[in-house]
Design a protein around this motif. Structure first.
Motif, mmCIF file in Angstrom:
data_model
loop_
_atom_site.group_PDB
_atom_site.id
_atom_site.type_symbol
_atom_site.label_atom_id
_atom_site.label_comp_id
_atom_site.label_asym_id
_atom_site.label_seq_id
_atom_site.Cartn_x
_atom_site.Cartn_y
_atom_site.Cartn_z
ATOM 1 N N GLY A 172 0.843 -1.186 0.000
ATOM 2 C CA GLY A 172 0.000 0.000 0.000
ATOM 3 C C GLY A 172 0.877 1.235 0.000
ATOM 4 O O GLY A 172 2.029 1.205 0.459
ATOM 5 N N LEU A 173 0.358 2.338 -0.539
ATOM 6 C CA LEU A 173 1.043 3.629 -0.482
ATOM 7 C C LEU A 173 0.057 4.640 0.095
ATOM 8 O O LEU A 173 -1.075 4.746 -0.381
ATOM 9 C CB LEU A 173 1.488 4.089 -1.880
ATOM 10 C CG LEU A 173 2.473 3.190 -2.632
ATOM 11 C CD1 LEU A 173 2.669 3.702 -4.054
ATOM 12 C CD2 LEU A 173 3.824 3.128 -1.922
ATOM 13 N N VAL A 174 0.489 5.360 1.132
ATOM 14 C CA VAL A 174 -0.352 6.413 1.693
ATOM 15 C C VAL A 174 0.163 7.748 1.172
ATOM 16 O O VAL A 174 1.373 7.958 1.058
ATOM 17 C CB VAL A 174 -0.392 6.341 3.242
ATOM 18 C CG1 VAL A 174 0.988 6.501 3.867
ATOM 19 C CG2 VAL A 174 -1.358 7.367 3.821
ATOM 20 N N VAL A 175 -0.769 8.638 0.804
ATOM 21 C CA VAL A 175 -0.408 9.902 0.133
ATOM 22 C C VAL A 175 -0.855 11.089 0.984
ATOM 23 O O VAL A 175 -2.013 11.173 1.403
ATOM 24 C CB VAL A 175 -1.057 9.987 -1.263
ATOM 25 C CG1 VAL A 175 -0.666 11.300 -1.954
ATOM 26 C CG2 VAL A 175 -0.658 8.793 -2.120
ATOM 27 N N PHE A 176 0.083 12.012 1.209
ATOM 28 C CA PHE A 176 -0.183 13.262 1.934
ATOM 29 C C PHE A 176 -0.224 14.414 0.944
ATOM 30 O O PHE A 176 0.438 14.379 -0.084
ATOM 31 C CB PHE A 176 0.994 13.618 2.855
ATOM 32 C CG PHE A 176 1.151 12.776 4.069
ATOM 33 C CD1 PHE A 176 0.401 11.637 4.273
ATOM 34 C CD2 PHE A 176 2.082 13.143 5.025
ATOM 35 C CE1 PHE A 176 0.570 10.880 5.409
ATOM 36 C CE2 PHE A 176 2.260 12.391 6.159
ATOM 37 C CZ PHE A 176 1.513 11.265 6.372
#
Length: 242
Positions: free
Chosen positions: A50-54
């Motif tokens: 998974g990749l979390v994006v800010f």
């Protein structure tokens, strides 16, 4: 497998780069699920990437305003959400033969539960520390419901977690977990943070709980402090802006 994970990360960062005001952090679904009750688990194997994006303070000027200008202000219901969705879709286009599941911070399941708890994702990815009442030794709140909040070591609370991209067919077994930086270290400060966030969130003081390198511009603060229907008319565009 590690090379493939790096390749995916680099491609996503190509569409969501820091200069536009985005930050991308990898995590394994198993790390996320390990923090939550089964009813909140993401339905993927533990090693799924998974990749979390800010979005960081500069996203407003470098990505959002150009997006609004390019849309000619037409039929935009929620400008920030549509801008983020546009950039996420650019990231997805990098993977024409790959399954990419996108979940935004506001997405709900039919039972009204959030599809993804983005603050937990940010914490397990080592991106921002998710401070909750369990992080306070002397809990002063009794029966009150106290919500937690993520604090970033460089931006404090001046950022937003926009969503996650899940790659169901990418295994990230070799990914090493990094702990988020605990930048609100004392019990007193944590109590102050949670008090400000829960009871005085409108004054935004919780965002400055730590020294920050960058915060929202005056224009951005005014935009978010204004009722949604009035916001777009506030935006100022220089004639020579691209």
């Amino acid at each position: 497998a590690a090379a493939r994970v790096r390749h995916v990360e680099e491609k996503v960062r190509g569409s969501l780069p820091p200069r536009l005001g985005f930050e991308v952090y990898p995590f394994k679904v198993g790390w996320y699920n390990g923090h939550l009750k089964p009813s909140f688990h993401l339905p993927y194997p533990a090693d799924t990437l998974g990749l979390v994006v800010f979005s960081t303070p500069r996203m407003f000027t470098n990505a959002f305003k150009p997006f609004i200008k390019s849309q000619r202000f037409q039929n935009i219901r929620d400008p920030i959400d549509e801008c983020v969705a546009y950039y996420f879709s650019l990231a997805r286009e990098n993977f024409p033969d790959e399954k990419v599941d996108i979940m935004y911070d506001y997405d709900l399941l039919p039972n009204r539960r959030p599809k993804v708890l983005v603050q937990t994702a940010a914490h397990v990815a080592g991106a921002a520390y998710y401070y909750q009442r369990t992080d306070v030794k002397k809990d002063p709140w009794g029966e009150k419901k106290i919500y937690g909040v993520c604090i970033h070591p460089r931006y404090g609370g001046w950022f937003a977690i926009r969503g996650v991209l899940i790659f169901p067919d990418v295994e990230a077994a070799a990914l090493e977990q990094r702990a988020p930086i605990d930048c609100v270290e004392t019990d007193e400060k944590r109590i102050e943070l949670l008090e400000r966030f829960n009871f005085h969130w409108r004054d935004w003081s919780y965002r400055d709980v730590v020294e920050v390198e960058e915060s929202y511009s005056e224009e951005q603060r005014l935009y978010f402090a204004t009722p949604p229907g009035e916001r777009l008319k506030l935006l100022r565009f220089e004639e020579d802006e691209p």
